[in-house]
Design an enzyme around this catalytic site. Sequence first.
Site, PDB file in Angstrom:
ATOM      1  N   ARG A 301      -9.622  66.078  24.114  1.00  0.00           N
ATOM      2  CA  ARG A 301     -10.501  67.305  23.809  1.00  0.00           C
ATOM      3  C   ARG A 301     -11.739  67.011  23.359  1.00  0.00           C
ATOM      4  NH1 ARG A 301      -4.420  67.698  22.784  1.00  0.00           N
ATOM      5  NH2 ARG A 301      -3.863  69.512  23.866  1.00  0.00           N
ATOM      6  N   ARG A 337     -12.725  66.177  28.795  1.00  0.00           N
ATOM      7  CA  ARG A 337     -12.566  67.116  29.043  1.00  0.00           C
ATOM      8  C   ARG A 337     -14.086  68.520  28.656  1.00  0.00           C
ATOM      9  NH1 ARG A 337      -7.728  71.196  27.507  1.00  0.00           N
ATOM     10  NH2 ARG A 337      -8.363  70.961  25.597  1.00  0.00           N
ATOM     11  N   GLU A 436      -4.016  75.932  33.984  1.00  0.00           N
ATOM     12  CA  GLU A 436      -3.678  75.880  32.942  1.00  0.00           C
ATOM     13  C   GLU A 436      -3.740  77.579  33.049  1.00  0.00           C
ATOM     14  OE1 GLU A 436      -6.045  74.897  29.357  1.00  0.00           O
ATOM     15  OE2 GLU A 436      -7.599  74.883  30.673  1.00  0.00           O
ATOM     16  N   CYS A 507      -1.178  67.325  31.598  1.00  0.00           N
ATOM     17  CA  CYS A 507      -1.533  66.739  29.726  1.00  0.00           C
ATOM     18  C   CYS A 507      -0.962  68.078  29.071  1.00  0.00           C
ATOM     19  CB  CYS A 507      -2.643  66.775  30.103  1.00  0.00           C
ATOM     20  SG  CYS A 507      -3.564  68.180  30.240  1.00  0.00           S
TER      21      CYS A 507
END
Length: 589
Positions: A301, A337, A436, A507
């Site tokens: 992240r 990401r 998501e 994830c």
Amino acid sequence: MKLARIAERRGIPASPGIAIGPAFVLRRERLVIPEYRISADQVNAEVKRLERAFRDTRERLEAIREGMKDTGLVADIFDAQFLFLKDPTLLEHASRNIRSECLNAEWALQLELRRLEMLFESMSDAYIRERSSDVAFVVRRVLQCLMGREPEGLRNAPIGVIVVAEDLSTAELAQLTKGHVLAVVTEGGSRTSHVTIVARSLEIPAVVGLPDLVQSIADGTTLIVDGHAGCLIDDAEDATIAEFEKRRLYIEALDRQLLRYADLPAETRDGVRIRTLANVEQPLEIPHALEYGAEGIGLYRTEFLFMNRVDLPDEDEQVDAYMEILGAVAPYSAVIRTLDLGGDKLPIGIRGGDEPNPALGLRGVRMSMSRPAIFRVQLRALLRASVAGNLKILLPMVASSSEVDFARQVLSEVREDLERAGEPVASRVELGIMVETPAAALIADILAPRVDFISIGTNDLLQYTLAVDRGNEHVSYLYEPLHPANLRLIRSVCQAGRRAGIEVGMCGEMAGDPLHCWILTALGVGQLSMAPFSIPLLKKILRETSLSEARVLLEEVLRLPSAAEIRAHVEEHMLRRFPAEFEGMLPSR
Ligand code: PEP
Ligand code: MG
């Protein structure tokens, strides 16, 4: 093992493990701030006194930070507080209060704190609210210094205690060490708060989001903390303590045994190979992840690189950071990401405006589209770093195909620019999306042909599908990965991935729970990315599984009408099949 019925409090499982020990309750001394007027000729001396207190506080915190250099995470979190100490605004405003109102330094500072707190409160943003506690912490330290008080902390905690607190400041987190502190329980906190991140990285069991702790627990009370189930038991009977002690020893022994599986592939008996990857926030976690058997990084992240600072990391700084990750994990791949800013994550250097509902606001790829310059710099840095290993780029919070098209377009422009300038760039860098949002899951058939891979982010997918705020302890009982709606969405994403011939991984936290691995494998999730310590157990279970039996379980489950029934069925089944692994680990037993 059936546990006796016990009074327990349920919170958010922040860091796994079981601990039993006496409570060390961190009570904040109520500082009574003196308020008085000074004469005009005392003003300069009073401002100097305030400046000295700021300087002394900074030096003290710097000393603590220095002592914690090796734990990069904590040091990073410290930076947020240093920001407020170093940023001249806080000191300047408080000094202005002294000069204009002839106020004493303590009261002048307190007024400034109130002003800032009101400002932060009006912003209704979880991440900014956390920053508010950083200012409050800094101001408290300066006030204690002005008033000649020793700051409270964990230094005085005896060895082997369970820390009970409203919340832990960074300075206190920096004093946490495994062995010294058995576990941590806090009133505040969420799955992504500082205390959670630090406890997990130090492997100290923790439960957060437990209201009214400090008021209701006496120092020295024997506590049981179950970081797997997210529960706290106080004043337990001897029989319960004995049961949990057995369970603790059992889990520890299991963890030691499980390390044997770290180097083995996660392959079912009938030859289905699942890749087990690690979610990491910091490069220093990578060696650890590899020891646990990670076959790459499934989620890095990048927003952590952007937080706790005023300025944004420039291109070169980002290149270095990404190269460090890619180099550390090579020859495995690292999924990095792009910024998932907004929602509960806003860096100090980017002000997104005051959004009434930030989780539904300008976050993830939407923020990147609204700030293309920041996005472009990040993509340039990623492509420049790509030569250091095997990079895959992941876009967060996608909800429509135009977002993917936009990102692809920028990525190809950035590549052209770099190549034209003679910069080396890896010939192939995959671009994937997080699924998501329910929208992305429902149009997975449209999105899949546009990308190289999909990673399902159940943390947000659940929040948006079930309308359950992922950080809200009042509705956390509704946050159920085995909800049929979630399973149906995952199933259709996997189908879309298969049709498009691309890999679908996961994830979100759901991926690391061994209870779910049969269901996920049967649904067709081919890669599971999780906190590193979960990998060995998952590998063991998958190696003792056949896809055909997992499919039978899935078929049964998909016929059940409710999350509760699905959970009960899966728990019963997994417990029967893997008694040693699940005995005593399932919270609802
Ligand atoms: C998710 O939403 O599942 C995810 C992995 O992203 P984050 O937790 O960073 O929102
Ligand atoms: Mg997410």
